[in-house]
Enzyme design. Structure first.
Site, PDB file in Angstrom:
ATOM      1  N   CYS A  26      28.639  35.229  37.450  1.00 53.15           N
ATOM      2  CA  CYS A  26      29.248  35.526  38.703  1.00 53.15           C
ATOM      3  C   CYS A  26      27.226  35.543  38.795  1.00 53.15           C
ATOM      4  O   CYS A  26      26.978  35.741  40.033  1.00 53.15           O
ATOM      5  CB  CYS A  26      29.481  37.093  38.405  1.00 53.15           C
ATOM      6  N   HIS A  70      32.391  34.743  56.516  1.00 53.81           N
ATOM      7  CA  HIS A  70      31.344  33.820  55.759  1.00 53.81           C
ATOM      8  C   HIS A  70      30.231  33.593  55.886  1.00 53.81           C
ATOM      9  O   HIS A  70      29.979  32.998  56.873  1.00 53.81           O
ATOM     10  CB  HIS A  70      32.299  32.858  57.595  1.00 53.81           C
ATOM     11  N   GLU A 109      37.962  42.658  45.432  1.00 55.54           N
ATOM     12  CA  GLU A 109      37.135  41.444  44.903  1.00 55.54           C
ATOM     13  C   GLU A 109      38.363  39.788  44.573  1.00 55.54           C
ATOM     14  O   GLU A 109      38.578  38.819  45.233  1.00 55.54           O
ATOM     15  CB  GLU A 109      36.139  41.857  44.004  1.00 55.54           C
TER      16      GLU A 109
HETATM   17  N1  LIG Z   1      32.513  46.355  38.036  1.00 59.19           N
HETATM   18  C1  LIG Z   1      31.875  45.080  38.668  1.00 59.19           C
HETATM   19  N2  LIG Z   1      32.383  44.180  37.977  1.00 59.19           N
HETATM   20  C2  LIG Z   1      32.219  43.217  38.354  1.00 59.19           C
HETATM   21  C3  LIG Z   1      32.094  42.623  39.568  1.00 59.19           C
HETATM   22  C4  LIG Z   1      32.072  44.142  40.483  1.00 59.19           C
HETATM   23  O1  LIG Z   1      31.830  43.688  41.647  1.00 59.19           O
HETATM   24  N3  LIG Z   1      31.706  44.720  39.896  1.00 59.19           N
HETATM   25  N4  LIG Z   1      31.690  41.879  40.129  1.00 59.19           N
HETATM   26  C5  LIG Z   1      32.361  40.481  39.263  1.00 59.19           C
HETATM   27  C6  LIG Z   1      32.321  38.765  39.641  1.00 59.19           C
HETATM   28  O2  LIG Z   1      31.913  38.813  41.451  1.00 59.19           O
HETATM   29  C7  LIG Z   1      33.228  37.773  39.787  1.00 59.19           C
HETATM   30  O3  LIG Z   1      34.062  36.659  40.688  1.00 59.19           O
HETATM   31  C8  LIG Z   1      34.292  39.485  39.788  1.00 59.19           C
HETATM   32  O4  LIG Z   1      36.406  37.727  39.476  1.00 59.19           O
HETATM   33  P1  LIG Z   1      36.621  38.088  37.949  1.00 59.19           P
HETATM   34  O5  LIG Z   1      36.797  39.197  37.393  1.00 59.19           O
HETATM   35  O6  LIG Z   1      35.883  37.254  37.019  1.00 59.19           O
HETATM   36  O7  LIG Z   1      37.793  37.581  38.320  1.00 59.19           O
HETATM   37  P2  LIG Z   1      37.823  35.673  38.771  1.00 59.19           P
HETATM   38  O8  LIG Z   1      38.937  36.141  39.385  1.00 59.19           O
HETATM   39  O9  LIG Z   1      36.844  35.576  39.380  1.00 59.19           O
HETATM   40  O10 LIG Z   1      38.696  35.528  37.396  1.00 59.19           O
HETATM   41  P3  LIG Z   1      39.785  35.064  36.743  1.00 59.19           P
HETATM   42  O11 LIG Z   1      38.887  33.644  35.671  1.00 59.19           O
HETATM   43  O12 LIG Z   1      40.661  35.058  36.831  1.00 59.19           O
HETATM   44  O13 LIG Z   1      39.139  36.055  35.530  1.00 59.19           O
HETATM   45  C9  LIG Z   1      32.052  40.832  37.897  1.00 59.19           C
HETATM   46  N5  LIG Z   1      32.463  41.348  37.451  1.00 59.19           N
HETATM   47 ZN   LIG Z   2      31.987  37.630  42.605  1.00 57.02          ZN
END
Ligand SMILES: Nc1nc2c(c(=O)[nH]1)N=C([C@H](O)[C@H](O)COP(=O)(O)OP(=O)(O)OP(=O)(O)O)CN2
Ligand SMILES: [Zn+2]
EC number: 4.-.-.-
Length: 120
Positions: A26, A70, A109
């Site tokens: 991330c 955006h 998210e």
């Molecule tokens: N406590 C938090 N943990 C994480 C945050 C956050 O805002 N607060 N943010 C992220 C990243 O932004 C990440 O992109 C979130 O996506 P993720 O959970 O990894 O899921 P994805 O759909 O992108 O991926 P998968 O392969 O489907 O799991 C991380 N942590």
């Molecule tokens: Zn993210």
């Protein structure tokens, strides 16, 4: 009659998380279709039959949509480290002056992960 209203909004945005440990995925630029729920609690008014007009919620959200949709969130003042937690808090701070009864801001998210902020 105390009642809770919830309205959903969406925005598309890019971000990166500058404070994650080295090598965390991330840290790299990526995007999400963010989903936001705004919850308002209050008394149903006898004159109108509603707590507030959903349209007023939409009007309160509109300037935030302009700032977020955006956009590269890291460039938005206050969102230099745009985690779900910080985004939820930021949305609360923006909305609370114009939305009495605001009781929860939820930021999704992804479909599976969300942050719920209830003030304080
Ligand atoms: N406590 C938090 N943990 C994480 C945050 C956050 O805002 N607060 N943010 C992220 C990243 O932004 C990440 O992109 C979130 O996506 P993720 O959970 O990894 O899921 P994805 O759909 O992108 O991926 P998968 O392969 O489907 O799991 C991380 N942590
Ligand atoms: Zn993210």
């Amino acid at each position: 009659m105390n009642t809770r209203l919830v309205h959903e909004f969406r925005f598309e945005a890019a971000h990166r998380l500058p404070k994650v440990p080295r090598g965390h995925r991330c840290e790299r630029l990526h995007g999400h279709s963010f989903r936001v729920e705004i919850a308002i609690e209050g008394r149903v008014r006898e004159e109108t039959g509603w707590v507030i007009d959903f349209y007023d919620l939409e009007k309160a959200w509109a300037p935030l949509h302009e700032k977020l949709d955006h956009h590269y969130l890291n460039e938005v003042p206050g969102l230099e480290n745009p985690t779900s937690e910080i985004i939820a808090h930021w949305i609360w701070e923006q909305l609370t002056p114009s939305l009495p009864g605001l009781c929860r801001v939820t930021v999704f998210e992804t479909c599976e992960a969300r942050c719920e902020y209830e003030g304080g």
